[in-house]
Enzyme design. Structure first.
Site, PDB file in Angstrom:
ATOM      1  N   ASP A  81       0.672  -1.233  -0.220  1.00 55.34           N
ATOM      2  CA  ASP A  81      -0.122  -0.090  -0.080  1.00 55.34           C
ATOM      3  C   ASP A  81       0.937   1.196   0.018  1.00 55.34           C
ATOM      4  O   ASP A  81       0.355   2.148  -0.661  1.00 55.34           O
ATOM      5  CB  ASP A  81      -0.914  -0.036   1.229  1.00 55.34           C
ATOM      6  N   ARG A 135     -10.332  10.316 -12.220  1.00 56.99           N
ATOM      7  CA  ARG A 135      -9.887  10.362 -11.124  1.00 56.99           C
ATOM      8  C   ARG A 135      -9.264   8.958 -10.471  1.00 56.99           C
ATOM      9  O   ARG A 135      -8.657   8.824  -9.638  1.00 56.99           O
ATOM     10  CB  ARG A 135     -10.873  10.586  -9.963  1.00 56.99           C
ATOM     11  N   LYS A 136      -9.268   7.992 -11.336  1.00 55.02           N
ATOM     12  CA  LYS A 136      -8.981   6.602 -11.005  1.00 55.02           C
ATOM     13  C   LYS A 136      -7.738   6.209 -11.545  1.00 55.02           C
ATOM     14  O   LYS A 136      -7.248   6.665 -12.880  1.00 55.02           O
ATOM     15  CB  LYS A 136      -9.941   5.459 -11.399  1.00 55.02           C
TER      16      LYS A 136
END
Length: 272
Positions: A191, A236-237
């Site tokens: 992450d 936005r992705k």
């Protein structure tokens, strides 16, 4: 401006500077009990009887105040880094500069990303967290006092290839199965790497989805490579893929895909 008005103006400016210097000296006197710096104590205990504007400004600039200290960059080598960690660091770091024609140095294809252990924290609704919480807040992967105890890593990004590489050394506090790294610690690093990479591509982002497939365990204390690559951007992705391998690439430890959404920084800080 005539000579008399110029003279009066000069005297006024000099007086203001001296007043500022003396006020600053009184401020320092009030905080001398909070510092043990010998230079500052000497100036406070033996203040000059006469001070010129130039020396006053020079003194204010030169004082070694503790709150101007430079934060530590955790992405730089320390004594806990093993030979493989240092070898890979030196390899990628050598690619941050290349020699151009004429022997001049210029920016290379890779860039090392500095890493610090603090950031400004906000609570929901735009309210600041308490001063105590703010003073103690630390980035999760950079909150260990002992070097090498947990997350030791450094990230390099290649903007042309839209890739990010992390050199990760797993410390002894990250144990899950006996002798191996905890799956949650691996997910944390994935992450961290993919999120940092996505932020380089799309500025501020938040994790929307993270899918992880564990292939083989990572031995505790070993060094691995975590590589992130851009797949596609849609509004936005930002979709990225990630793999965790042995340093020679012969073993696949983990594979992952991640989706990040670009966010408005002001909305993020206000908790909207």
């Amino acid at each position: 401006m005539n000579s008399s008005s110029f003279c009066f103006y000069s005297i006024l400016v000099t007086s203001n500077i001296v007043h500022m210097a003396r006020s600053f000296g009184r401020f320092l006197k009030g905080v001398q009990s909070f510092t043990s710096l010998p230079v500052m104590r000497t100036q406070l205990i033996h203040p000059p009887t006469c001070i010129s504007p130039r020396s006053a400004l020079r003194t204010m600039v030169a004082l070694p105040l503790p709150f101007f200290s430079k934060p530590r960059d955790f992405s730089l080598p320390n004594s806990s880094w093993g030979p493989e960690m240092l070898r890979l660091y030196n390899h990628y770091n050598s690619l941050t500069e290349v020699e151009a024609e004429g022997g001049e140095k210029q920016e290379g294809p890779w860039q090392r990303l500095p890493s610090y252990n603090r950031s400004l924290k906000y609570a929901k609704g735009g309210l600041y967290l308490s001063k105590i919480i703010q003073s103690k807040a630390r980035l999760f992967t950079r909150n260990m006092r002992n070097p090498g105890a947990a997350f030791e890593y450094v990230l390099f990004v290649n903007k042309e290839e839209q890739r990010c590489v992390c050199i990760f050394q797993a410390g002894y506090l990250l144990e899950g199965p006996p002798g191996y790294v905890h799956g949650g610690a691996i997910a944390t690093m994935i992450d961290t790497v993919t999120g940092t990479h996505a932020s380089q591509l799309s500025e501020a982002v938040m994790t929307a989805n993270l899918n992880i497939n564990y292939r083989s365990p990572i031995p505790l204390g070993s060094t691995v490579l975590i590589e992130s690559s851009l797949e596609v951007r849609e509004g936005r992705k930002t979709f990225v893929s990630c793999k965790v391998t042995s340093t020679n690439g012969s073993k696949m430890h983990t594979e992952a895909t991640a989706l990040f959404l670009s966010v408005n920084v002001s909305n993020l800080l206000l908790g909207a």
